[in-house]
Motif scaffolding. Sequence first.
Motif, PDB file in Angstrom:
ATOM      1  N   LEU B 108       0.819  -1.209   0.000  1.00 34.30           N
ATOM      2  CA  LEU B 108       0.000   0.000   0.000  1.00 34.30           C
ATOM      3  C   LEU B 108       0.853   1.260   0.000  1.00 34.30           C
ATOM      4  O   LEU B 108       0.335   2.368  -0.013  1.00 34.30           O
ATOM      5  CB  LEU B 108      -0.932   0.024   1.226  1.00 34.30           C
ATOM      6  N   GLY B 109       2.171   1.059   0.059  1.00 28.47           N
ATOM      7  CA  GLY B 109       3.076   2.200   0.059  1.00 28.47           C
ATOM      8  C   GLY B 109       2.969   3.045   1.328  1.00 28.47           C
ATOM      9  O   GLY B 109       3.286   4.231   1.338  1.00 28.47           O
ATOM     10  N   MET B 110       2.545   2.417   2.406  1.00 30.87           N
ATOM     11  CA  MET B 110       2.414   3.148   3.661  1.00 30.87           C
ATOM     12  C   MET B 110       3.807   3.455   4.213  1.00 30.87           C
ATOM     13  O   MET B 110       4.733   2.665   4.040  1.00 30.87           O
ATOM     14  CB  MET B 110       1.636   2.274   4.657  1.00 30.87           C
ATOM     15  N   SER B 111       3.953   4.616   4.855  1.00 25.42           N
ATOM     16  CA  SER B 111       5.265   4.945   5.430  1.00 25.42           C
ATOM     17  C   SER B 111       5.502   4.057   6.646  1.00 25.42           C
ATOM     18  O   SER B 111       4.567   3.519   7.235  1.00 25.42           O
ATOM     19  CB  SER B 111       5.314   6.411   5.845  1.00 25.42           C
ATOM     20  N   LYS B 112       6.766   3.915   6.986  1.00 28.87           N
ATOM     21  CA  LYS B 112       7.113   3.012   8.077  1.00 28.87           C
ATOM     22  C   LYS B 112       6.428   3.442   9.377  1.00 28.87           C
ATOM     23  O   LYS B 112       5.884   2.621  10.109  1.00 28.87           O
ATOM     24  CB  LYS B 112       8.629   2.985   8.256  1.00 28.87           C
ATOM     25  N   GLN B 113       6.479   4.762   9.608  1.00 30.36           N
ATOM     26  CA  GLN B 113       5.889   5.264  10.842  1.00 30.36           C
ATOM     27  C   GLN B 113       4.383   4.989  10.887  1.00 30.36           C
ATOM     28  O   GLN B 113       3.856   4.509  11.890  1.00 30.36           O
ATOM     29  CB  GLN B 113       6.154   6.776  10.963  1.00 30.36           C
ATOM     30  N   ALA B 115       2.751   2.710   9.253  1.00 25.54           N
ATOM     31  CA  ALA B 115       2.519   1.273   9.368  1.00 25.54           C
ATOM     32  C   ALA B 115       2.710   0.815  10.806  1.00 25.54           C
ATOM     33  O   ALA B 115       1.965  -0.023  11.322  1.00 25.54           O
ATOM     34  CB  ALA B 115       3.457   0.513   8.442  1.00 25.54           C
ATOM     35  N   TYR B 116       3.711   1.416  11.444  1.00 25.10           N
ATOM     36  CA  TYR B 116       4.011   1.059  12.827  1.00 25.10           C
ATOM     37  C   TYR B 116       2.867   1.483  13.755  1.00 25.10           C
ATOM     38  O   TYR B 116       2.399   0.703  14.590  1.00 25.10           O
ATOM     39  CB  TYR B 116       5.328   1.722  13.234  1.00 25.10           C
TER      40      TYR B 116
END
Lengths: 513, 369
Positions: B108-113, B115-116
């Motif tokens: 989904l191309g979510m940023s790491k932050q 997603a976390y």
Amino acid sequence: MVHISKMKKTKGLALLYAAMMLALTFIPAFTFAAEATPAYQTLDELSGKRFAYVNGSVYNQSVQEKIEGTTEEFYPSLSECVAAVEAGKADAAVQLSYCCQLAVNRRPGTVALLPEPVTEVSEGFFFPHGSKLTAQFNDVISRFSEDGTLAKLEKKWVAADESGKTLPEQDWDAPNGTLKFATSGVIEPFSYVGEGGQPKGYDVELGLLIARELGYHLEVFTIPMDSIFASVDSGKADFGGTLTKTPERASVCEFSEPVMPTTISVIVKSKEAVSSGGFLERLADSFKKTFIVEDRWMLILSGLGVTVLISVFSGAFGLLLGYGTVLARRSGVRSVGKIVDGYQALMGRIPIVVVLMLLYYVVFGALDIAGEIVAIIAFTLAFGATAGATMWTAVKGIDPIQEETGLALGYTRRQVFSKIIFPQARQQFTPQLMGQFISLVKDTAIVGYIAVQDLTRAGDLIRARTMEAFFPLIATAIIYFLICLLLGRVLRRIAERYDVTNRPRKVEGVVEK
Amino acid sequence: MSIIEVKHLRKEYPNVVPLSDVNATVDEGEVISIIGPSGTGKSTFIRCLNGLEKPTSGQIIVDGVDMCAPDVDLPKMRQKMGMVFQNYALFNHKLVVENLMMAPMDLLGMSKQDAYDQALDLLKLVGLKDKALSWPHELSGGQRQRVAIARGLAMKPKILLFDEPTSALDPQMVSEVLSVITRLAERGLTMLVVTHEMRFARDASTRVFYMDRGELWESGTPKQIFENPQRRETRDFVFRVRNWNWVINSINYDYAAMFSSLQEFCARQFIGRHITLKCQLALEENTSSILIPLAQEHGIADPHIAYELSVGEGGKEADLSVDLSKFTASGISRDMAVAITDDISKRILENIVQRQYMDSSGKIHFIIG
């Protein structure tokens, strides 16, 4: 192929060398013992005995004509033959008389020369069939025979004085190019490896002189006796030599006129072991001969470099190849899987030494390709097969539900493999692959068969000079052991680094809200 | 508005036909429990929905897209449909929280932050926020399954498919997983759950599918299916899952198998620990102390002791019956049988009562532990 590249000496090695030199200054110079009497006096006494020959040697035919009922064993070089006689594994060793004399001098007190030579032989260079070199060489050889050059060479190379035994520089013009000369490198004084790993000897100098007359330069490389004919026949070398002409050999290669009529002799055990100095003295002398004389440690160092080079490249390419076979199998295309099956079955069932020689002499026979590269190709193929099989087993061992889970999340098949299956499989196969890689390092010890001077071959060449088995073998063993130990450590470090269960329990690059 | 539409779905393998002809529609926000005997195509059906199995014929339309079209973007469609398997299958090379972060970041191309943060929220939802930095192998089966559910949710699916989510779990872990699923149902997510947990099917779903022999036999509200099933197959099945049967055919019967079967049944029926223990006790006393010795005494090699346990409403009462026809046929009289039953009751009482005494006022006290 025998030039030693200036290797970067590591600090440790330099220290080791300094320590050796220091130790040697305190050890008194070694003195040769008086010549011992041979255990047998005549050829007839040797009937029914066990004879040791050098691999590829045809002297067994001459011996069997002269002496009844002898049995034969073959060894890589005269030094092993002599060692066999010393150890009582053989009763006699046969080689050109000059070589025998040298060997006996080097092993004072344990072996002796039978006074009576076996027979006269004549050695010549040999060429692929139809080579124009044969006639040209014959012309020069007969000229050299008449003007006394051959006699002068003989005198020079059999002399006790080592200092005069140098080769002419190749400073002449070579309008006709360079010839490749394959020689055994283990028949002192005819062909052996001297200072800096350079091949020298009667054969080598004669080859150089003839090349000069014919307007060529010469590239000399050493190769085990039993591979010389293959290398000339397959075109890896333009000529080889010198060896005794027999009808069978003459059917493979054309021989030149004999370059030196000589005799072959028999080495036997001496009657009573004559003590030659104390144990420590002998050990020191042996050490000195193995490592210090003619800077032979350089030969070992360069051999080690070759071993490491071949291992590292084969290891890296083999891993890639193995990974490739895994991807190929996963492609699900039937024919591709069959090809991988075939490749792995082939590599699993043919000894690597045979693969190596097949590649060198048959597959790449017509190509001018360095032995090192062929060795890397052969070991890449071998390691690729085992590594691929190991990886595939691990990949198959991952629960198929992992793959379905990945697919169900929306990953493509390829992503599932690279992000979910393979990382988990890697955890499983890494320790096994490390063991296989260390085996690969040890397996490279056979590259001598295709004229590559690795660590093992360096030891062989030194043994051919010193006629001693102890130090060169021990040194080789210790170096292999250490390098494998070191490699094991380094690899384990790397593996631990990539072992996810060892990583800290935290997610990098995020902040807690 | 229907989000899933299945028409004449058929799936056949060389030897079996798990799905012969299935027709169904599911509306957005519905929670469907799919029940039925084992091996009757329930899992195959649900696996067809997200393309893990390719239907032989028929049509599946999910969110307006024909799943069987040759140009369908399966990975894209699967992102809309989370799936939770029987064997949770967490990614063992990743921390728990990373199991939830991977797919949103990769797909989904979510940023790491982001997603976390999302992962922590979801873990909180399933009650496992404190396990975020654990390795999957450190969790219990129930915890792993809850993580697997959260992982499915991390892709923000419209639909969540469950393929027997509690079948691989120990009985005591079933409820923790079911309560999570029940909570999700309250959030309005469309869910299809293949399950053997009848309580769950009855209490948490909006509709129940009864599947048998490759077909969808009956669908209806839980009340309809469980209390007023229209078809005989459904009726039989619903009765069967509410009753536990066990027949002892030999004096050397498998004691352990009988008890684990009983325990499993009790757990599935949400029979409390207390009643479960009592059932077990009654069974044990009855079998090993009375009936088996009696059978030995009368030389009955195959005693054919047939137990049946049925559960009353709400799992508050259990009715354990035993069929002793073989014994009466061997000359044991009815009076004797009644005497035996008395004996059983006494023994059970002895076992439950730790000690007893009479106090000064003449009351008898039974201390039960």
